[in-house]
Design a protein around this motif. Sequence first.
Motif, PDB file in Angstrom:
ATOM      1  N   UNK A 178       6.037  10.607  -1.037  1.00 43.09           N
ATOM      2  CA  UNK A 178       7.586  10.899  -0.976  1.00 43.09           C
ATOM      3  C   UNK A 178       7.471  11.950   0.539  1.00 43.09           C
ATOM      4  N   UNK A 179       8.324  11.368   1.477  1.00 48.19           N
ATOM      5  CA  UNK A 179       8.498  12.007   2.826  1.00 48.19           C
ATOM      6  C   UNK A 179       9.935  12.419   2.915  1.00 48.19           C
ATOM      7  N   UNK A 180      10.561  13.734   3.100  1.00 48.74           N
ATOM      8  CA  UNK A 180      11.755  14.100   3.287  1.00 48.74           C
ATOM      9  C   UNK A 180      12.840  13.520   2.183  1.00 48.74           C
ATOM     10  N   UNK A 181      12.169  13.724   1.069  1.00 45.93           N
ATOM     11  CA  UNK A 181      12.886  13.417  -0.248  1.00 45.93           C
ATOM     12  C   UNK A 181      13.085  11.690  -0.405  1.00 45.93           C
ATOM     13  N   UNK A 182      12.225  10.865   0.550  1.00 52.15           N
ATOM     14  CA  UNK A 182      12.632   9.560   0.372  1.00 52.15           C
ATOM     15  C   UNK A 182      11.154   8.772  -0.450  1.00 52.15           C
ATOM     16  N   UNK A 183      11.436   8.118  -1.489  1.00 49.66           N
ATOM     17  CA  UNK A 183      10.261   7.821  -2.355  1.00 49.66           C
ATOM     18  C   UNK A 183       9.508   6.466  -1.662  1.00 49.66           C
ATOM     19  N   UNK A 184       8.337   6.386  -2.380  1.00 47.05           N
ATOM     20  CA  UNK A 184       7.556   5.466  -1.617  1.00 47.05           C
ATOM     21  C   UNK A 184       8.097   3.928  -1.893  1.00 47.05           C
ATOM     22  N   UNK A 185       9.174   3.667  -2.673  1.00 45.39           N
ATOM     23  CA  UNK A 185       9.695   2.377  -2.499  1.00 45.39           C
ATOM     24  C   UNK A 185      10.451   2.078  -1.367  1.00 45.39           C
ATOM     25  N   UNK A 245       0.668  -1.276  -0.107  1.00 51.25           N
ATOM     26  CA  UNK A 245      -0.051   0.019  -0.176  1.00 51.25           C
ATOM     27  C   UNK A 245       0.820   1.320   0.130  1.00 51.25           C
ATOM     28  N   UNK A 246       1.816   1.177   0.918  1.00 57.35           N
ATOM     29  CA  UNK A 246       2.664   2.294   0.710  1.00 57.35           C
ATOM     30  C   UNK A 246       3.337   2.729  -0.403  1.00 57.35           C
ATOM     31  N   UNK A 247       4.088   1.660  -0.913  1.00 54.71           N
ATOM     32  CA  UNK A 247       4.600   1.685  -2.344  1.00 54.71           C
ATOM     33  C   UNK A 247       3.797   2.163  -3.525  1.00 54.71           C
ATOM     34  N   UNK A 248       2.549   1.603  -3.439  1.00 51.57           N
ATOM     35  CA  UNK A 248       1.842   2.078  -4.584  1.00 51.57           C
ATOM     36  C   UNK A 248       1.096   3.222  -4.523  1.00 51.57           C
TER      37      UNK A 248
END
Length: 384
Positions: free
Chosen positions: A360-367, A353-356
């Motif tokens: 983006x949080x603090x420049x960190x992507x969903x993957x 769910x988070x990946x899909x």
Amino acid sequence: MKRLLNIRHISAGLTAVVIGYTGSVIIIIQAAMAAGADSEQVASWLMALGIAMGVTSIGFSLRYKIPVVMAWSTPGAAMLIGVLDQYDLAVSIGAFVMTGVMIALTGCLKPVARAIQAIPQPMATAMLAAIVLPFCMNAFLPAESDFGIFMVMFTTFLMAKRWLPQYVMVLLLVAGLTLALWDGVFDDQSVEFSLAAPVFVAPEFTLQGLINISIPLYLVTMLSQNLPGIAMLRSYNYSLPLPQVLIGSGITNAVLAPIGGFSVNLAAISAAACMNENVDADPSLRYRSAIWAGIFYLLAGGWATAVVVLFVALPDAIGQMMAGFAVLGTLLMCLQNAFNDTRYHEAALVTFLVTVSGITLLNVGSTLLGLMAGGVVFLNKSYR
């Protein structure tokens, strides 16, 4: 000789390349243009990538006798589009060299490579399912915007699955090209089948290039490409020595960066075409399809100028449907594997769910966020 010319192996290899190019070649072109590349340099980028993917796909598949399909980093290219216009082309090229060196060093540092491989398979396949899902969903969008194209392609898909399942993607490509020709898409296109030429750009190494291009590209390549690539191989019960692959691909990346080879990494979505049972009933022989993928990569790279014209002209609806239909089986397989072990049900679901979500949080992507969230859920459950 007859075994080497197995039509299923050839078809699977061609399918892997078609999926890779159809789904993202326009993104690569846009990334090159964002970096300030002219038309000859854009062709040089595609040539360098074709050589990199071809040589590594052939080399790794022959060495380990498993279907190792390499690819460019599509998420990396998408990221570069919004970054490269802020830097000179030489700085961007220098950053690509540094990214390759970082990937190779990761292979040399075994604890890092082991940490990547230690990620639980249910969570890794859940992440891969989330990456594949949008492709599958987008395959049905043309039903609303291009109903005629959708019906022809969907009917071709159903008939091929019924009577010629091993040639589904080849038949879809034929149908797609026929539709494009019928609509006159290529009438105003001048396609030159001359060999592309490398255009060398001397790299310039800067701290800003390292921080804003190299490190983000490295992280995206490792987490959005190499990790799903490993998950894909594991899903089909193939074991690959990751450190050697990282060293080889990183060095290839660094060497070809001055002519545009910004990324070479394990493929995930397109690789599935070379791993399923339709390729060969014997899993130990499927590596030959990856060798053919490498050959087609080299051919596509050599005629990069024509590839640019053809794929830019191909209607978006056709590309969407080809990419989506090609990975429907992969999505099903990933979902089954992700939720097969009850110990990881919640962790895999949160990862998915988070990946899909694409957040983006603090420049960190969903993957990466998906894996982190899933890991937290699993640890929390383990310590109850």
